[in-house]
Design a protein around this motif. Structure first.
Motif, PDB file in Angstrom:
ATOM      1  N   ASN A 124      17.163   7.201   0.403  1.00 17.70           N
ATOM      2  CA  ASN A 124      16.883   6.083   0.385  1.00 17.70           C
ATOM      3  C   ASN A 124      17.679   6.087  -0.861  1.00 17.70           C
ATOM      4  N   TYR A 200       7.658   2.588   7.856  1.00 21.60           N
ATOM      5  CA  TYR A 200       6.818   0.611   7.273  1.00 21.60           C
ATOM      6  C   TYR A 200       5.257   1.418   7.834  1.00 21.60           C
ATOM      7  N   ASP A 228       3.088  -2.307   4.172  1.00 23.15           N
ATOM      8  CA  ASP A 228       4.065  -1.545   3.619  1.00 23.15           C
ATOM      9  C   ASP A 228       5.258  -0.653   4.170  1.00 23.15           C
ATOM     10  N   ASN A 229       6.177  -1.356   2.675  1.00 25.47           N
ATOM     11  CA  ASN A 229       7.404   0.486   3.155  1.00 25.47           C
ATOM     12  C   ASN A 229       7.454   1.401   1.968  1.00 25.47           C
ATOM     13  N   ASN A 231       9.695   2.617   1.453  1.00 20.27           N
ATOM     14  CA  ASN A 231      11.230   2.720   0.805  1.00 20.27           C
ATOM     15  C   ASN A 231      11.493   1.345   0.009  1.00 20.27           C
ATOM     16  N   HIS A 232      11.644   0.952  -1.701  1.00 26.94           N
ATOM     17  CA  HIS A 232      11.927  -0.612  -1.554  1.00 26.94           C
ATOM     18  C   HIS A 232      13.005  -0.924  -1.832  1.00 26.94           C
ATOM     19  N   ASN A 250      18.205  -4.720  -1.428  1.00 22.33           N
ATOM     20  CA  ASN A 250      16.508  -3.973  -1.653  1.00 22.33           C
ATOM     21  C   ASN A 250      16.524  -4.372   0.088  1.00 22.33           C
ATOM     22  N   PRO A 253      10.152  -5.420   1.654  1.00 22.75           N
ATOM     23  CA  PRO A 253       9.167  -5.762   0.651  1.00 22.75           C
ATOM     24  C   PRO A 253       7.967  -5.588   1.219  1.00 22.75           C
ATOM     25  N   GLY A 254       6.914  -4.615   0.627  1.00 29.38           N
ATOM     26  CA  GLY A 254       5.621  -5.195   0.966  1.00 29.38           C
ATOM     27  C   GLY A 254       4.944  -6.633   0.931  1.00 29.38           C
ATOM     28  N   SER A 285       4.381 -11.907  -1.352  1.00 26.79           N
ATOM     29  CA  SER A 285       5.003 -10.348  -1.497  1.00 26.79           C
ATOM     30  C   SER A 285       5.519 -10.522  -2.542  1.00 26.79           C
ATOM     31  N   ALA A 287       8.776  -8.302  -5.263  1.00 29.57           N
ATOM     32  CA  ALA A 287      10.162  -8.071  -4.863  1.00 29.57           C
ATOM     33  C   ALA A 287      11.154  -7.855  -6.459  1.00 29.57           C
ATOM     34  N   ASP A 288      11.570  -6.500  -6.632  1.00 28.03           N
ATOM     35  CA  ASP A 288      12.420  -6.241  -7.790  1.00 28.03           C
ATOM     36  C   ASP A 288      13.282  -6.895  -7.690  1.00 28.03           C
TER      37      ASP A 288
END
Length: 708
Positions: A124, A200, A228-229, A231-232, A250, A253-254, A285, A287-288
């Motif tokens: 990533n 994933y 679950d990923n 690599n976010h 991005n 996301p998980g 979910s 995500a940042d």
């Protein structure tokens, strides 16, 4: 790999248990092996898109089964050790419990030998040491592919009658690399194709408890899954702007998902039954969010929250009453309610470098749908049977341009069964959709001005008014005991009658012929022909500012003009197969040929001479040379010849040959290069994803299967 080792271990235990079990019941099985010699040219990834055929290899598998008065156990395995391997075990005790365990692998190959100027492919963090040029000799070579592994198992326990309980669990793992893209400059400008890592994992568990006995049935089930990923975020150096120019995007996301459902049914008087189904679910979910993006340089932005929390809730309620009060009438009445509510965060963004620094907030989409209908089946005199139905649907959307639609759908079908030699059937369906219209809410004032100007003319086809008719007819003919013919035809016409700008109409014709003929007890011949033709027409407008949005207005020039497109897409398929018993019960010849050809085109017309004259170089563009003659065109041919020999009953051997050819042509791939000459201002940095998918393949195989 852990899941595979567990299943293989269980399989070995399973195989060792068979001899002991056989003393108390029946034991049977089959062992098989296939040797393959293959020769491929062209795009090997497309040839093996969902399979794993190798040049010179041996494939094997087995099927084993044990059965007794109290217990059963069976297992299968195929393509052992390959990317398409599959293992399954089923067993249980009659009237008490049953279980299963399953392991499956399947590949999805996109492109082999893609190349990029980035290093770090598969991870990533993508970097490069020098800006890319037209010389791609030093680029990194890699494959676009995904490997999916699925492990699952389940157990059903028969509780004291009439209760039962079942539970199952599964894990799906996807690993590999897929193509994605990013903007080199925002907005517009250079596009960058990137190798995105895939790692994933999805885990799911499901349980159900139920009550099943006449006249009642009821069950309560629950399902929970997590995604679950690993690599976010995908980090990469952006080749646009001063270097090094760190950028990021991005990745999925998980998330978590749960569903609770109830199903029930009851037998009622007059040969009737009531079924109900209620379900609720929630997906969440997090995500940042990034506080900057890359334009010609890094542009900082302000967010009301750096963390986005997503949440979507759904509700689904259904009820159906089915009745057969008299022998000539069957009826069912139903009602369905579905609601999707988006309760995600709304984040306010302030971007000083865009739209004058005005803040904007992401919009959320929710909707709910009510459906009610009735189906009637009526037996008429002279062996006629009539099936008719009516459905009414109201859809309410949180969407400004088309907030509500109302569908009235009528269907009818008439079949005649008065002869064993011929069975005709005709059908008709009509959909009438009415819609309310408004104006979409845009994020920026300038965009809202444009939307306000065009809202009176544009109708988006996914939900706007529509009148659709479908006519169907089929004929099954059995002129001889060993000859059967099926003819079918369907015509579909959809008109978006109130649309000025957008898709106005679409038509399709589908026809098929299938036939089978047996010559004595020696030769069986089957053949088919399928044809499908779809045409659509859309009328559009290009305008430079809101003042020029009116397609009937006075502003008609090189930057403000109407245009239309006539899209054609046709597919023609045919095939024939024959099976010849050269030596009855000993030697059989099988031959099969299939051919599918798809041909599409787009006839573009600029309805203003000034727009054509504005081409580059000036005056070179005409309404003939702007057309797209190749629009998703492809041809797929395959030949299969097999000679099947059974020297004695337990053993079967097959010698075969297969040929497959695929050619693809689309205007979007003409002149494809990894780095266009105009990289300074416009263009793209490409990796070769999906490019040149043509292939030809020859496969020779020899297989043997032994039954015991």
């Amino acid at each position: 790999m852990k899941s595979k080792r567990i299943l293989l271990t269980l399989g070995m235990i399973f195989l060792q248990a068979f001899p002991a079990l056989a003393a108390d019941g029946t034991f049977e099985g089959e062992m098989n092996a296939t040797g393959v010699v293959a020769n491929e040219s062209g795009d090997k990834a497309k040839f093996n898109e969902y399979r794993d055929i190798r040049k010179n290899d041996l494939y094997g598998g087995f099927r084993l089964k044990f059965d007794s008065d109290d217990f059963f156990l069976q297992g299968t395995a195929s393509d052992i050790g390959y990317n398409t391997q599959h293992y399954r075990i089923d067993g249980g005790m009659y009237g008490k419990f049953k279980f299963y365990m399953d392991y499956d692998e399947i590949p999805h190959n996109f492109t082999f030998d893609a190349k990029t100027f980035y290093t770090g492919v598969g991870g990533n963090n993508l970097t490069f040491s020098a800006l890319p040029t037209a010389d791609t000799s030093g680029w990194t070579h890699f494959d676009y592919r995904i490997k999916r592994k699925t492990s699952e198992g389940g157990l059903t326990i028969q509780l004291p009658k009439p209760f039962y309980f079942s539970i199952s669990a599964s894990r799906e793992e996807r690993t590999g690399t897929i193509p994605t893209s990013a903007a080199g400059t925002t907005p517009g400008g250079i596009a960058i194709e990137l190798p995105q890592p895939v790692d994933y994992t999805t885990d799911m568990v499901r349980a159900e408890i139920g009550y099943a006995t006449k006249p009642f049935f009821a069950s309560l089930s629950g399902e929970y899954s997590t995604f679950d990923n690993a690599n976010h975020v995908l980090f990469f150096n952006n080749p646009v702007g001063p270097q090094p120019n760190g950028d990021a995007m991005n990745l999925p996301p998980g998330n978590q998902y749960y569903k609770i459902a109830f199903r029930g049914g009851a037998q009622l008087p007059f040969n009737s039954k009531l079924n109900v189904n209620f379900a609720i679910s929630r997906a969440t979910s997090e995500a940042d969010l990034f506080s900057s993006y890359v334009s010609t340089a890094v542009q900082a932005i302000t967010l009301s929250s750096a963390l986005f929390h997503g949440q979507v809730d759904t509700q689904n309620y259904q009820a159906m009453l089915t009745s057969n009060p008299v022998s000539f009438l069957t009826a069912n009445i139903y009602y369905k309610y579905y609601e999707r509510h988006n309760a995600s965060d709304q984040i306010t963004t302030t971007d000083p470098g865009f739209a004058g620094g005005l803040p904007f907030t992401n919009q959320l989409f929710s909707y709910h749908k009510n459906t009610a209908g009735i189906n009637l089946g009526i037996k008429l005199p002279s062996q006629f049977h009539l099936q008719t139905a009516y459905r009414y649907v109201i859809t309410d959307r949180m969407r400004g341009d088309i907030p509500e639609t109302r569908d009235n759908c009528y269907t009818t079908e008439l079949k005649w069964r008065g002869s064993d030699l011929i069975i005709p059937k005709v059908g008709y369906e009509h959909l009438e959709r009415n819609a309310d219209h408004g104006i979409l809410n845009k994020m920026y004032a300038a965009d809202q001005t444009t939307e306000n100007a065009i809202a009176a003319f544009i109708s988006r086809f996914d939900a706007t008014e529509q009148s659709r008719d479908i006519y169907k007819a089929s004929l099954d003919i059995y002129p001889l005991d060993k000859l059967d013919i099926n003819l079918g035809y369907k015509y579909k016409f959809a008109a978006y009658q109130d649309t000025m700008l957008g898709l106005r109409r679409r038509t399709s014709h589908v026809a098929n012929v299938d036939a089978g003929y047996t010559i004595g007890a020696i030769i069986q011949v089957n053949a088919y022909v399928d044809y499908e033709n779809t045409r659509s027409y859309q009328f559009q407008r290009r305008f430079a500012a809101a003042a020029g949005a009116d397609p009937n207005g006075a502003t008609q020039d090189a930057n403000n003009y109407n245009w239309d497109a006539r899209i054609k897409d046709g597919t023609f398929s045919y095939g024939v197969s024959a099976e010849v018993l050269l030596v009855p019960k000993k030697l059989t010849l099988q031959v099969q040929y299939n051919n599918t050809k798809s041909n599409g085109s787009v006839d573009l017309t600029y309805l203003n001479a000034a727009a054509l004259a504005a081409g580059t170089p000036a005056g070179t563009r005409t309404n003939d040379n702007i057309d797209l003659g190749a629009w998703d065109d492809y041809t797929l041919r395959s030949i299969m010849v097999k000679l099947k020999y059974t020297p004695w009953k337990p053993l079967t051997m097959v010698l075969g040959y297969a040929y497959e050819s695929y050619t693809y042509n689309d205007a979007s791939w003409d002149g494809y290069v990894n780095v266009p000459a105009t990289t300074g201002t416009n263009g793209a940095f490409l990796t070769g994803a999906y490019a040149n998918p043509n292939y030809h393949a020859n496969v020779v195989f020899l297989s043997a299967a032994y039954k015991f």
